[in-house]
Design an enzyme around this catalytic site. Structure first.
Site, PDB file in Angstrom:
ATOM      1  N   HIS A  42      41.375  41.271  32.323  1.00  5.23           N
ATOM      2  CA  HIS A  42      40.505  40.087  32.323  1.00  5.23           C
ATOM      3  C   HIS A  42      39.596  40.043  31.084  1.00  5.23           C
ATOM      4  O   HIS A  42      39.195  38.964  30.646  1.00  5.23           O
ATOM      5  CB  HIS A  42      39.592  40.085  33.561  1.00  5.23           C
ATOM      6  CG  HIS A  42      40.245  39.632  34.837  1.00  5.23           C
ATOM      7  ND1 HIS A  42      41.255  40.319  35.444  1.00  5.23           N
ATOM      8  CD2 HIS A  42      40.003  38.534  35.611  1.00  5.23           C
ATOM      9  CE1 HIS A  42      41.616  39.694  36.563  1.00  5.23           C
ATOM     10  NE2 HIS A  42      40.871  38.605  36.682  1.00  5.23           N
TER      11      HIS A  42
ATOM     12  N   SER B  36      45.898  40.808  39.451  1.00  6.43           N
ATOM     13  CA  SER B  36      45.040  40.393  40.563  1.00  6.43           C
ATOM     14  C   SER B  36      44.612  38.936  40.403  1.00  6.43           C
ATOM     15  O   SER B  36      44.125  38.341  41.361  1.00  6.43           O
ATOM     16  CB  SER B  36      43.794  41.279  40.611  1.00  6.43           C
ATOM     17  OG  SER B  36      43.050  41.105  39.420  1.00  6.43           O
TER      18      SER B  36
HETATM   19  N1  DGL Z   1      42.794  42.626  35.659  1.00  5.48           N
HETATM   20  C1  DGL Z   1      42.661  43.826  36.388  1.00  5.48           C
HETATM   21  C2  DGL Z   1      42.730  45.060  35.505  1.00  5.48           C
HETATM   22  O1  DGL Z   1      43.305  45.012  34.454  1.00  5.48           O
HETATM   23  C3  DGL Z   1      41.694  43.994  37.489  1.00  5.48           C
HETATM   24  C4  DGL Z   1      40.598  43.055  37.743  1.00  5.48           C
HETATM   25  C5  DGL Z   1      40.222  43.125  39.195  1.00  5.48           C
HETATM   26  O2  DGL Z   1      40.911  42.472  39.959  1.00  5.48           O
HETATM   27  O3  DGL Z   1      39.293  43.867  39.539  1.00  5.48           O
HETATM   28  O4  DGL Z   1      42.258  46.093  35.876  1.00  5.48           O
END
Ligand code: DGL
Length: 262
Positions: A188, A14
């Site tokens: 993230h 994302s």
């Molecule tokens: N990086 C994403 C994950 O591993 C999602 C973060 C998001 O866009 O809410 O779930």
């Protein structure tokens, strides 16, 4: 034409979170060519309904496959939970590797009585995580903490910001000294690894990066798609916010992810 060994691997998220997976992929597979796409224009995915997450994931996957990707890594727990089965159906000819919260290694660690899992609301709500918990969580108390808003703040590119610290205090502070480990169930979150440790003190952290990189190697090997050792590896970073400033932020966070590998 089928996938070729010298083709590229498409990885997507994302937004900037997938860079933490990409850093492990590059370490594990130094001869591969990677194209990374972060959909920062639509981040965060974690608060969106599944139909929207699926549509966005399909669009990104389609453009990478059309461009000739030999494999896809869904470098996002949320998109994996929602879209992996569909993408595997749509593209049966190429390996599609997903990410999942590292609950299994956390439950196999010596201290595993109480495990806190940080993830997006979508990841924790969906069946995939519930199945993972049924399979691996029986010997431990698993505490689910949906970290609404955290990925969004990390997207801004300042892991040390007071806002991030405040949110971590709010979500994690009540658990300080009460859990053995923390699973970073969103790609993230490794970007704020140090800040999480500052709030939580002495806990083991687990993330899905290493397992995903190993699985990618295994799947490419099984499909005869590993790049030849003679090939020089490369990394191209792309974002749906296609500005020099955003790409510089991606580059900086990618370097941070590479520097903070355990
Ligand atoms: N990086 C994403 C994950 O591993 C999602 C973060 C998001 O866009 O809410 O779930």
């Amino acid at each position: 034409m089928g996938a070729e060994r010298d083709g590229f691997i498409g990885a997507f998220d994302s937004g900037v979170g997938g860079l933490t997976i990409l850093s492990r992929l590059v370490a594990e597979l130094p001869h591969e060519r990677f194209v990374f796409f972060g959909d920062s224009a639509h981040a965060p995915y974690g608060d969106k309904p599944p139909e929207e997450i699926l549509a966005l994931s399909r669009r990104t996957a389609a453009s990478l496959v059309d461009e000739g990707a030999k494999a896809l890594v869904i470098a996002c727990n949320t998109a994996t939970s929602v879209a992996a089965p569909t993408l595997r159906e749509v593209y049966p000819g190429i390996p599609i590797i997903g990410v999942e919260p590292a609950l299994k290694p956390a439950t196999l660690a010596p201290r595993h009585r109480r495990i806190l899992v940080m993830a997006t609301a979508a990841t924790l709500r969906l069946g995939k995580f519930q199945r993972l918990e049924d399979r691996w969580g029986t010997d431990s108390e698993v505490i689910e903490v949906p970290c609404v808003g955290l990925a969004d703040l990390i997207e801004k590119g300042d892991p040390g910001s007071p806002q991030i610290r405040g949110l971590l205090e709010r979500y994690l502070g009540p658990w300080r000294g009460k859990v053995d480990s923390v699973v970073l169930g969103c790609t993230h979150y490794p970007l704020v690894r140090d800040q999480i440790l500052e709030v939580m003190g002495d806990v083991a952290l687990f993330d899905g990066g290493e397992g995903t990189a190993r699985e990618t190697r295994r799947r490419l090997g099984a499909a005869g798609l590993l790049a030849p050792d003679s090939q020089a590896g490369s990394v191209e970073l792309r974002s749906s916010i296609d500005t020099p400033g955003e790409l510089a932020l991606y580059r900086r966070l990618f370097d941070l992810a590479r520097g903070s590998e355990p």
